[in-house]
Scaffold this motif. Structure first.
Motif, PDB file in Angstrom:
ATOM      1  N   SER A  43      25.460  55.858  41.797  1.00 12.98           N
ATOM      2  CA  SER A  43      26.513  56.536  41.030  1.00 12.98           C
ATOM      3  C   SER A  43      26.519  58.034  41.303  1.00 12.98           C
ATOM      4  O   SER A  43      27.578  58.662  41.321  1.00 12.98           O
ATOM      5  CB  SER A  43      26.336  56.267  39.533  1.00 12.98           C
ATOM      6  N   ILE A  44      25.343  58.625  41.545  1.00 14.06           N
ATOM      7  CA  ILE A  44      25.251  60.062  41.826  1.00 14.06           C
ATOM      8  C   ILE A  44      25.712  60.371  43.247  1.00 14.06           C
ATOM      9  O   ILE A  44      26.344  61.407  43.501  1.00 14.06           O
ATOM     10  CB  ILE A  44      23.798  60.550  41.611  1.00 14.06           C
ATOM     11  N   SER A  45      25.427  59.475  44.171  1.00 12.63           N
ATOM     12  CA  SER A  45      25.737  59.732  45.584  1.00 12.63           C
ATOM     13  C   SER A  45      27.222  59.953  45.834  1.00 12.63           C
ATOM     14  O   SER A  45      27.608  60.628  46.784  1.00 12.63           O
ATOM     15  CB  SER A  45      25.230  58.573  46.446  1.00 12.63           C
ATOM     16  N   GLY A  46      28.070  59.398  44.981  1.00 11.41           N
ATOM     17  CA  GLY A  46      29.511  59.529  45.159  1.00 11.41           C
ATOM     18  C   GLY A  46      30.063  60.907  44.872  1.00 11.41           C
ATOM     19  O   GLY A  46      31.258  61.150  45.057  1.00 11.41           O
ATOM     20  N   TYR A  47      29.204  61.850  44.427  1.00 14.57           N
ATOM     21  CA  TYR A  47      29.661  63.202  44.119  1.00 14.57           C
ATOM     22  C   TYR A  47      29.305  64.217  45.202  1.00 14.57           C
ATOM     23  O   TYR A  47      29.747  65.364  45.143  1.00 14.57           O
ATOM     24  CB  TYR A  47      29.036  63.676  42.795  1.00 14.57           C
ATOM     25  N   ALA A  48      28.496  63.840  46.161  1.00 18.77           N
ATOM     26  CA  ALA A  48      27.959  64.812  47.109  1.00 18.77           C
ATOM     27  C   ALA A  48      29.029  65.452  47.991  1.00 18.77           C
ATOM     28  O   ALA A  48      28.832  66.549  48.518  1.00 18.77           O
ATOM     29  CB  ALA A  48      26.886  64.157  47.984  1.00 18.77           C
ATOM     30  N   TRP A  49      30.174  64.789  48.170  1.00 15.60           N
ATOM     31  CA  TRP A  49      31.242  65.349  48.997  1.00 15.60           C
ATOM     32  C   TRP A  49      31.676  66.730  48.519  1.00 15.60           C
ATOM     33  O   TRP A  49      32.173  67.554  49.296  1.00 15.60           O
ATOM     34  CB  TRP A  49      32.458  64.419  48.993  1.00 15.60           C
ATOM     35  N   ALA A  50      31.486  67.017  47.221  1.00  8.85           N
ATOM     36  CA  ALA A  50      32.011  68.251  46.630  1.00  8.85           C
ATOM     37  C   ALA A  50      31.384  69.507  47.220  1.00  8.85           C
ATOM     38  O   ALA A  50      31.959  70.594  47.120  1.00  8.85           O
ATOM     39  CB  ALA A  50      31.799  68.229  45.115  1.00  8.85           C
ATOM     40  N   HIS A  77      30.049  69.576  39.119  1.00  8.36           N
ATOM     41  CA  HIS A  77      30.252  68.443  38.220  1.00  8.36           C
ATOM     42  C   HIS A  77      29.397  68.675  36.990  1.00  8.36           C
ATOM     43  O   HIS A  77      28.291  69.215  37.075  1.00  8.36           O
ATOM     44  CB  HIS A  77      29.813  67.131  38.881  1.00  8.36           C
ATOM     45  N   TYR A  78      29.909  68.268  35.827  1.00  8.71           N
ATOM     46  CA  TYR A  78      29.086  68.378  34.625  1.00  8.71           C
ATOM     47  C   TYR A  78      29.489  67.304  33.617  1.00  8.71           C
ATOM     48  O   TYR A  78      30.575  66.716  33.688  1.00  8.71           O
ATOM     49  CB  TYR A  78      29.157  69.770  34.004  1.00  8.71           C
ATOM     50  N   GLY A  79      28.574  67.052  32.678  1.00  5.67           N
ATOM     51  CA  GLY A  79      28.807  66.040  31.653  1.00  5.67           C
ATOM     52  C   GLY A  79      27.769  64.930  31.716  1.00  5.67           C
ATOM     53  O   GLY A  79      26.920  64.895  32.607  1.00  5.67           O
ATOM     54  N   GLU A  80      27.863  64.008  30.760  1.00  6.12           N
ATOM     55  CA  GLU A  80      26.903  62.897  30.680  1.00  6.12           C
ATOM     56  C   GLU A  80      27.539  61.608  31.176  1.00  6.12           C
ATOM     57  O   GLU A  80      28.671  61.277  30.825  1.00  6.12           O
ATOM     58  CB  GLU A  80      26.415  62.718  29.243  1.00  6.12           C
ATOM     59  N   VAL A  81      26.805  60.887  31.988  1.00  2.24           N
ATOM     60  CA  VAL A  81      27.213  59.575  32.487  1.00  2.24           C
ATOM     61  C   VAL A  81      26.249  58.534  31.918  1.00  2.24           C
ATOM     62  O   VAL A  81      25.033  58.704  32.006  1.00  2.24           O
ATOM     63  CB  VAL A  81      27.184  59.536  34.028  1.00  2.24           C
ATOM     64  N   VAL A  82      26.787  57.486  31.317  1.00  2.00           N
ATOM     65  CA  VAL A  82      25.968  56.424  30.725  1.00  2.00           C
ATOM     66  C   VAL A  82      26.231  55.124  31.480  1.00  2.00           C
ATOM     67  O   VAL A  82      27.385  54.706  31.622  1.00  2.00           O
ATOM     68  CB  VAL A  82      26.271  56.240  29.224  1.00  2.00           C
ATOM     69  N   CYS A  92      20.844  53.562  31.102  1.00  3.49           N
ATOM     70  CA  CYS A  92      20.539  54.779  31.859  1.00  3.49           C
ATOM     71  C   CYS A  92      21.459  55.905  31.405  1.00  3.49           C
ATOM     72  O   CYS A  92      22.662  55.692  31.204  1.00  3.49           O
ATOM     73  CB  CYS A  92      20.715  54.526  33.359  1.00  3.49           C
ATOM     74  N   LYS A  93      20.888  57.086  31.228  1.00  4.16           N
ATOM     75  CA  LYS A  93      21.663  58.279  30.883  1.00  4.16           C
ATOM     76  C   LYS A  93      21.429  59.342  31.948  1.00  4.16           C
ATOM     77  O   LYS A  93      20.294  59.705  32.237  1.00  4.16           O
ATOM     78  CB  LYS A  93      21.272  58.804  29.509  1.00  4.16           C
ATOM     79  N   ILE A  94      22.516  59.823  32.517  1.00  5.71           N
ATOM     80  CA  ILE A  94      22.467  60.841  33.572  1.00  5.71           C
ATOM     81  C   ILE A  94      23.204  62.081  33.080  1.00  5.71           C
ATOM     82  O   ILE A  94      24.316  61.983  32.566  1.00  5.71           O
ATOM     83  CB  ILE A  94      23.121  60.336  34.867  1.00  5.71           C
ATOM     84  N   THR A  95      22.596  63.244  33.241  1.00  5.60           N
ATOM     85  CA  THR A  95      23.223  64.504  32.843  1.00  5.60           C
ATOM     86  C   THR A  95      23.455  65.377  34.066  1.00  5.60           C
ATOM     87  O   THR A  95      22.505  65.755  34.756  1.00  5.60           O
ATOM     88  CB  THR A  95      22.351  65.268  31.832  1.00  5.60           C
ATOM     89  N   PHE A  96      24.716  65.647  34.334  1.00  9.27           N
ATOM     90  CA  PHE A  96      25.071  66.640  35.340  1.00  9.27           C
ATOM     91  C   PHE A  96      25.089  67.987  34.623  1.00  9.27           C
ATOM     92  O   PHE A  96      25.939  68.236  33.768  1.00  9.27           O
ATOM     93  CB  PHE A  96      26.442  66.326  35.945  1.00  9.27           C
ATOM     94  N   VAL A  97      24.146  68.841  34.965  1.00 13.32           N
ATOM     95  CA  VAL A  97      23.925  70.076  34.211  1.00 13.32           C
ATOM     96  C   VAL A  97      24.959  71.119  34.609  1.00 13.32           C
ATOM     97  O   VAL A  97      25.128  71.433  35.799  1.00 13.32           O
ATOM     98  CB  VAL A  97      22.513  70.623  34.449  1.00 13.32           C
ATOM     99  N   LYS A  98      25.623  71.669  33.604  1.00 17.05           N
ATOM    100  CA  LYS A  98      26.624  72.703  33.852  1.00 17.05           C
ATOM    101  C   LYS A  98      25.936  74.034  34.107  1.00 17.05           C
ATOM    102  O   LYS A  98      25.027  74.426  33.379  1.00 17.05           O
ATOM    103  CB  LYS A  98      27.563  72.818  32.645  1.00 17.05           C
TER     104      LYS A  98
END
Length: 643
Positions: A339-346, A452-457, A468-474
């Motif tokens: 789920s995290i790997s899909g953000y690396a393009w940014a 990216h920021y916010g919580e992903v559950v 699982c709880k993932i936090t993208f830290v702002k």
């Protein structure tokens, strides 16, 4: 002041931030460019107290700047060869002083940041028109422009300024550290010329036959917006025929697909879009959904949103590993890493946006080398909804995404409301999760950056063994570059106790030290050396829009690879692509009008609307695409004429 848990962590000059309000939710939004802050009042009384004090401060700072500028004009009218000290006209020189010292790589950003403070530049030429502004200002510039002095590590010198815009670009071209001393009125005129250039060069202003605004009109809109922006849901942009928004790798040896080796480059390098008047486009649409705003094609990358979503499968091997991992807690770690790997393009794709699919547009990705096949379709135009489905022996992946883009003054937030779904057949697991918020900061300047920021559950709907709880830290004002893009995650058991911890940076890799053998569970592939030249595309992204003779024979005509404006942009034919983009959008409008006359509604071909167990509307794959592709083939079926 920025205070957290009773401690002062920094400060924000409210007068330089763009402020917007939402009366209904009692919220005040402050966009400082590098950070976006949301202040929530507990009552309407407190909300109006805050609003009154903030507005009063902004008016005070504006008047303070006005007094400084009048002093400059007075000195110029007396024919003084040097300007008086700015400190004699202002109580403080914190924001406005007799000079500003900047490095060349900061000049452009400095100019954009000073727009809010130096808006009184209009006094040089009240209410100028598009036809007369440049010539009159150029004469005034030569009349009372002093000499700009510069120093480097090895050289000292000076030269007269003839054209502020050209010399600004000249500064930016210096390769060694350069420090320039600008008097305040020089900066003001540079700002004016930049704004004029942005407005004059914006092709999208005539797209809907609007009157081209004067510089004064545009600046008035900018100034009004920078005072207080009221964000209400009733305010919408004029609908365009764009319907969506504005990934990464361990080096994998791509095997030939259908006998063809995949390309490693694009036909032409990325187009320069630094001349596009982003400021004019965005400030005319503050607080509105940007997915309804038509943009010049030079702001696009030669991929569409359906292809961008398919990039989330670039690291599908993480799901292959998960489907072979017996321990449910460790299995969840690998699903989380996917789920995290899909953000690396940014990290590399912040300068352009994808094309927005037209209604009925499709895209397939048949990856025998990776063991999956993917199909997507634009199933709704208003609201824009993109649905996709992928299958392999080890997983099934699907989602329908609804994007909204919000402009806050200096930043754009991209918010997705759909859920991502993955099933692992070996264990009967069904995972679902939301997406983080994506924000583009400093969108008006060339120093823009994305986070990216916010919580992903992540939940397994078939078992409550773990979540699982993932936090993208702002990032914060006081954050260093080394701590940006941080992500942290935990896998919890039924009792809420932590079983696994993992974390890292979403653009560099994820490490888990609670596994039997602590290890890096994911890291992105190395980017091609020329990635900046080619839209920031990874090797995987470069393969997505390739159209081989083998594919041409089996794809439906609605596939994105046949979209003419996108293909022209990929070939570097920007002017032709812009014209073709207008034609594609106009054709979609006409098709929609004809259907409305007949009382018909568009019916998606490969996805059907349904309701999930939680009562949410979802779009699910109907299982027909790959069957039709094989027999009787799309060439033998009736297809939409989109282009």
């Amino acid at each position: 002041k920025l205070i957290q848990r009773g401690k002062l962590h920094g400060s924000l000059d409210v007068s330089l931030a763009v402020m917007s309000i939402n009366k209904k939710s009692k919220r005040i939004d402050l966009d400082a460019g590098d950070n976006l802050y949301h202040l929530k009042a507990k009552s309407h009384d407190i909300f109006y107290i805050w609003l009154t004090k903030l507005c009063a401060h902004r008016v005070f700072r504006k008047n303070e700047a006005m007094s400084v500028h009048r002093g400059v004009l007075h000195a110029l009218s007396l024919g003084q060869s040097t300007l008086p000290s700015m400190t004699s006209y202002a109580q403080t020189n914190r924001s406005i002083g007799s000079f500003c010292t900047v490095r060349p790589d900061q000049v452009c950003n400095c100019v954009m940041e000073l727009v809010g403070a130096c808006f009184f530049t209009l006094l040089f030429n009240p209410r100028p028109s598009l036809s007369s502004s440049m010539s009159s200002l150029s004469q005034n510039w030569r009349k009372w422009c002093p000499i700009i002095t510069y120093t480097t590590a090895k050289h000292k010198g000076s030269f007269p300024v003839n054209n502020p815009l050209n010399n600004l670009l000249l500064f930016c071209d210096f390769s060694q550290p350069l420090y320039a001393t600008f008097h305040l009125h020089i900066i003001s005129n540079i700002i004016f010329h930049l704004l004029f250039a942005l407005i004059q060069r914006t092709p999208s202003l005539s797209r809907h036959h609007h009157r081209a605004p004067s510089v004064a009109d545009s600046m008035a809109e900018y100034f009004d917006a920078s005072e207080v922006i009221v964000c209400e849901s009733s305010s919408e942009a004029e609908a365009s025929d764009e319907s969506g928004l504005s990934d990464i790798t361990t080096t994998s040896n791509s095997e030939p697909e259908e006998g063809h080796g995949r390309r490693t480059s694009l036909p032409a390098p990325g187009t320069d879009n630094s001349h596009i008047g982003i400021m004019t486009i965005l400030y005319n649409n503050i607080g509105k959904d940007l997915s309804r705003v038509s943009m010049p094609v030079a702001l696009n990358e030669p991929l569409c949103l359906l292809q961008r979503v398919s990039e989330e499968l670039e690291y599908s091997e993480l799901l292959d590993i998960a489907n072979c991992t017996d321990d449910p807690y460790e299995r969840m770690v690998y699903v989380a890493a996917f789920s995290i790997s899909g953000y690396a393009w940014a990290s590399w794709r912040y300068r352009y946006k994808p094309f927005n699919p037209v209604l009925g547009e499709t895209y397939e990705s048949h990856r025998e080398d990776r063991g999956f096949h993917y199909i997507s379709e634009q199933v709704s135009h208003h609201p824009p909804v993109s649905a996709c489905h992928a299958e392999s022996e080890n997983f099934t992946f699907w989602q329908d995404q609804r994007w909204k883009n919000k402009f806050w003054g200096k930043s754009v937030e991209i918010i997705s409301s759909g859920l991502v779904n993955v099933t692992l057949p070996k264990y009967g697991d069904h995972y679902e999760w939301n997406k983080a918020v994506t924000c583009i900061h400093n969108v008006l300047s060339q120093q823009r950056w994305l986070e990216h920021y916010g919580e992903v559950v992540i939940r397994n709907t078939e078992s409550d063994v773990c979540t699982c709880k993932i936090t993208f830290v702002k990032s914060r004002y006081w954050s260093s570059d080394n701590t940006k893009n941080e992500v942290q995650g935990v896998v919890l058991d039924r009792a809420g106790e932590v079983v696994h911890r993992f974390g890292g940076l979403w653009h560099e890799g994820i490490f888990c030290d609670t596994l039997p053998t602590p290890k890096c569970i994911w890291k992105p592939n190395v980017q091609p050396e020329d990635h900046f030249q080619f839209y920031g595309f990874s090797r995987y992204a470069r393969e997505l829009n390739e159209l081989t003779p083998q594919l041409r024979a089996v794809l439906p005509p609605t596939d994105t690879r046949f979209r003419p404006d996108q293909r022209l942009l990929e070939e570097g034919k920007v002017a032709e692509a812009d014209l073709k983009k207008d034609e594609v959008e106009e054709k979609q409008r006409e098709r929609r009008k004809e259907m409305a006359k007949r009382g018909e509604e568009h019916v998606p071909r490969f996805f059907s609307k349904s309701v999930d167990a939680a009562g949410r509307e979802v779009w699910l794959y109907n299982g027909t695409y790959w069957k039709l592709r094989k027999d009787p083939s799309f060439a033998a079926t009736e297809n939409l004429d989109l282009w």
